[in-house]
Design a protein around this motif. Structure first.
Motif, PDB file in Angstrom:
ATOM      1  N   PRO A  97       0.860  -1.332  -0.119  1.00 50.01           N
ATOM      2  CA  PRO A  97       0.164   0.011   0.191  1.00 50.01           C
ATOM      3  C   PRO A  97       0.657   1.397   0.184  1.00 50.01           C
ATOM      4  CG  PRO A  97      -0.946  -1.547   1.673  1.00 50.01           C
ATOM      5  CD  PRO A  97       0.377  -2.300   1.010  1.00 50.01           C
TER       6      PRO A  97
ATOM      7  N   GLU B  20      -7.797   2.986  -4.220  1.00 41.86           N
ATOM      8  CA  GLU B  20      -6.482   3.525  -3.621  1.00 41.86           C
ATOM      9  C   GLU B  20      -5.685   4.722  -4.422  1.00 41.86           C
ATOM     10  OE1 GLU B  20      -5.956   2.069  -0.966  1.00 41.86           O
ATOM     11  OE2 GLU B  20      -5.464  -0.050  -1.118  1.00 41.86           O
TER      12      GLU B  20
ATOM     13  N   ARG C 205      -7.713   7.466  -2.546  1.00 37.76           N
ATOM     14  CA  ARG C 205      -7.190   7.793  -1.252  1.00 37.76           C
ATOM     15  C   ARG C 205      -5.731   8.325  -1.141  1.00 37.76           C
ATOM     16  NH1 ARG C 205      -8.476   1.480   0.643  1.00 37.76           N
ATOM     17  NH2 ARG C 205     -10.420   2.002   1.768  1.00 37.76           N
TER      18      ARG C 205
ATOM     19  N   LEU D  52     -12.282  -1.651  -6.008  1.00 37.55           N
ATOM     20  CA  LEU D  52     -11.176  -2.298  -5.061  1.00 37.55           C
ATOM     21  C   LEU D  52     -10.300  -3.300  -5.789  1.00 37.55           C
ATOM     22  CD1 LEU D  52     -13.543  -2.888  -1.932  1.00 37.55           C
ATOM     23  CD2 LEU D  52     -11.636  -1.090  -2.081  1.00 37.55           C
ATOM     24  N   VAL D  53      -8.982  -3.434  -5.110  1.00 41.31           N
ATOM     25  CA  VAL D  53      -8.256  -4.407  -5.526  1.00 41.31           C
ATOM     26  C   VAL D  53      -8.079  -5.519  -4.373  1.00 41.31           C
ATOM     27  CG1 VAL D  53      -6.280  -3.130  -4.937  1.00 41.31           C
ATOM     28  CG2 VAL D  53      -5.814  -4.905  -6.581  1.00 41.31           C
ATOM     29  N   GLU D  54      -7.905  -6.677  -4.623  1.00 40.76           N
ATOM     30  CA  GLU D  54      -7.520  -7.652  -3.487  1.00 40.76           C
ATOM     31  C   GLU D  54      -5.984  -7.409  -3.057  1.00 40.76           C
ATOM     32  OE1 GLU D  54      -8.425 -11.647  -4.016  1.00 40.76           O
ATOM     33  OE2 GLU D  54     -10.367 -11.434  -4.781  1.00 40.76           O
ATOM     34  N   TYR D  55      -5.732  -7.716  -1.904  1.00 41.18           N
ATOM     35  CA  TYR D  55      -4.702  -7.792  -1.199  1.00 41.18           C
ATOM     36  C   TYR D  55      -4.240  -9.060  -0.786  1.00 41.18           C
ATOM     37  CZ  TYR D  55      -3.923  -2.786  -1.389  1.00 41.18           C
ATOM     38  OH  TYR D  55      -3.871  -1.420  -1.806  1.00 41.18           O
TER      39      TYR D  55
ATOM     40  N   PHE E 116      -2.296 -10.723   2.378  1.00 39.53           N
ATOM     41  CA  PHE E 116      -1.306 -10.858   3.681  1.00 39.53           C
ATOM     42  C   PHE E 116      -0.146 -11.964   3.604  1.00 39.53           C
ATOM     43  CE2 PHE E 116      -0.488 -12.146   8.188  1.00 39.53           C
ATOM     44  CZ  PHE E 116      -0.205 -10.919   8.547  1.00 39.53           C
TER      45      PHE E 116
ATOM     46  N   LEU F  21       1.354  -6.624   3.503  1.00 36.97           N
ATOM     47  CA  LEU F  21       0.533  -6.740   2.593  1.00 36.97           C
ATOM     48  C   LEU F  21       0.767  -6.360   1.261  1.00 36.97           C
ATOM     49  CD1 LEU F  21      -2.832  -4.975   3.955  1.00 36.97           C
ATOM     50  CD2 LEU F  21      -2.767  -7.156   3.201  1.00 36.97           C
TER      51      LEU F  21
ATOM     52  N   LEU G 117     -11.777  -6.698  -6.525  1.00 33.19           N
ATOM     53  CA  LEU G 117     -12.522  -7.227  -5.660  1.00 33.19           C
ATOM     54  C   LEU G 117     -13.863  -6.890  -5.904  1.00 33.19           C
ATOM     55  CD1 LEU G 117     -12.462  -8.789  -2.929  1.00 33.19           C
ATOM     56  CD2 LEU G 117     -11.996  -6.531  -1.618  1.00 33.19           C
TER      57      LEU G 117
ATOM     58  N   GLN H 275     -20.176  -0.604   2.239  1.00 33.78           N
ATOM     59  CA  GLN H 275     -18.821  -0.089   3.031  1.00 33.78           C
ATOM     60  C   GLN H 275     -18.985   1.130   3.849  1.00 33.78           C
ATOM     61  OE1 GLN H 275     -15.671   0.036   0.949  1.00 33.78           O
ATOM     62  NE2 GLN H 275     -16.020  -1.337  -1.118  1.00 33.78           N
TER      63      GLN H 275
END
Lengths: 300, 300
Positions: A106, A160, A163, A181-184, A186, A195, A202, A218
């Motif tokens: 990120p 993102e 943001r 959204l994009v998937e992350y 871990f 991450l 997503l 959300q």
């Protein structure tokens, strides 16, 4: 300071003023505002600013791996071939962007996005991108907050990317941005947990009815104010407008070819052919003429 | 008012106090706190409060449609058959809950959840559920906010259930709750646009590494403080603890069989067999003994 100083006096500014005054009678938790980003808070022409970021990121990637230039999506972007991009479709091109950024943390993504927005210049206007935020909308954001509103950005763009600059440009915290959204993933790394971005989107692209669905998932709050400018904002504007009284659906009409760009809304994922401005007038939304209602468009 | 009056003086309270003081040196936007809900902010025994809500909703549904009682998930819930529930698994039972609530609007769901939490009583303790919020954690939430923290709830439970009561119980707005999501569907109805719940979960259950991934996708901010109590909180605690200095990972140890319940963490989606308290001590987290560190457990 005067109220909305960059807005010309008239029925549009009066409608905004009346709505804000009436909202003061509601409990604070009901004062919820959602605003689209591209074309509503800042300029989206000749291309989305996030697209310009994609193209720069792509150029950098191709320097390291020239073979990338053979892929259709990347070829079209490198050539600025709008016909080919149109044929490939926004979603496929957006997924190609995701692949370029896969593996970034990120912080890496935020750093690169901020570097782009603050160091590059608009290809036609020659000013840094922060100078392409609409001054009247900045004032409106301040007026909403002064009237106790919680202010959220609901963008079709990548969450993102918005943001990365939302706090500086709009005073909106990263957690108050709802977008695509994009998937992350871990991972446990040697230096600790990390991450990283994947190449997977997503859920759905945040346009049309998905904007309303994602406002619920959300945020879990119903807006009584929405601002937008394109066919992809239609359902969000309808939803806010139908929230009861007071409510306000504000539609920005890009009718100022001299100071900005003159164009009718282009739907993104919608199949509507009726111009969004005609829909807005019929539905009783408040339509903002950039040419007539705004004394100033961009910050000095 | 005294600082954390329901916490006994000692190393645990001192660790919290030092962390809060050190955090004051950080820019406000870096002061981000995430807290688990069940077993961290309120009691999760003998069953999750949301499970009790499910059972009541199920009883109401079976009254209208007795055939529902033949389905394995519902049969096990109606019989309180914990062995069968364990075999079916949390996820399958949770999906069955989603089906019961499909077609409800957000307001309908919120109304029913609130009605349950405020009108029903805990099956063993005989008090309304809001009396099962841990008083020391209420005080900690206030102390975090007094030190400029943005406070988020990151729960394995359903986002909407926690949202229904988060503002009243914890002072946390609905948009500041990250949990397990359900998909909504946007519909044009005669009386206007409407959102209704579907029977589909949206994305993964919010446990384990998914908690960290969802903190990024939904909030886009890195926590420097996390509180949890179970194996499903492990990755979130690791992530906050590794954020740099200052940071604090707070693990609630349910070791007070007299005033609450004494139990070791039960993993939900994790395969860890090591007790989370042992992991926490090894990792340098701050472990809270409910028995020794809290002078009061529940509000008076």
């Amino acid at each position: 300071m005067a109220f909305l100083p960059s807005w010309r006096p008239g029925p549009t500014r009066d409608a905004v003023a009346s709505f804000l005054d009436e909202a003061l009678a509601l409990p604070p938790e009901q004062r919820v505002a959602v605003l689209d980003n591209d074309g509503t808070l800042w300029c989206e022409r000749p291309g989305y600013i996030q697209y310009e970021f994609l193209v720069r990121t792509l150029h950098q990637a191709v320097e390291h791996d020239p073979g990338l230039a053979g892929r259709a999506e990347y070829r079209a972007l490198l050539d600025g071939d709008h016909a080919a991009l149109g044929e490939l479709g926004l979603q496929r091109v957006a997924l190609a962007l995701l692949e370029l950024c896969a593996g970034w943390t990120p912080d890496e993504f935020t750093g690169r996005a901020r570097d782009f927005v603050y160091s590059e210049k608009h290809p036609e206007r020659g000013v840094p991108y922060p100078k392409l935020v609409y001054q009247p909308m900045q004032e409106l954001l301040e007026a909403l907050r002064a009237h106790g509103f919680a202010v959220f950005i609901v963008t079709g763009g990548g969450t993102e990317f918005v943001r990365a600059v939302s706090r500086d440009l709009y005073g909106v915290a990263p957690d108050d941005v709802v977008g695509t959204l994009v998937e992350y993933h871990f991972e446990e790394r040697g230096e600790g947990p990390a991450l990283v971005r994947t190449a997977q989107a997503l859920g759905e692209v945040n346009e049309g009815r998905a904007k309303v669905e994602h406002i619920q998932t959300q945020l879990g709050r119903r807006p009584i104010f929405a601002a937008g400018n394109s066919a992809g904002d239609r359902e969000m504007l309808e939803y806010a407008h139908a929230a009861g009284s007071p409510s306000l659906a504000l539609l920005i009409d890009h009718d100022d070819g001299e100071r900005e760009y003159a164009y009718a809304s282009a739907g993104v994922t919608t199949t509507d052919t009726e111009p969004i401005v005609d829909i807005g007038r019929r539905e009783g939304w408040t339509v903002v003429s950039m040419r007539d209602d705004w004394a100033t468009v961009f910050p000095p």
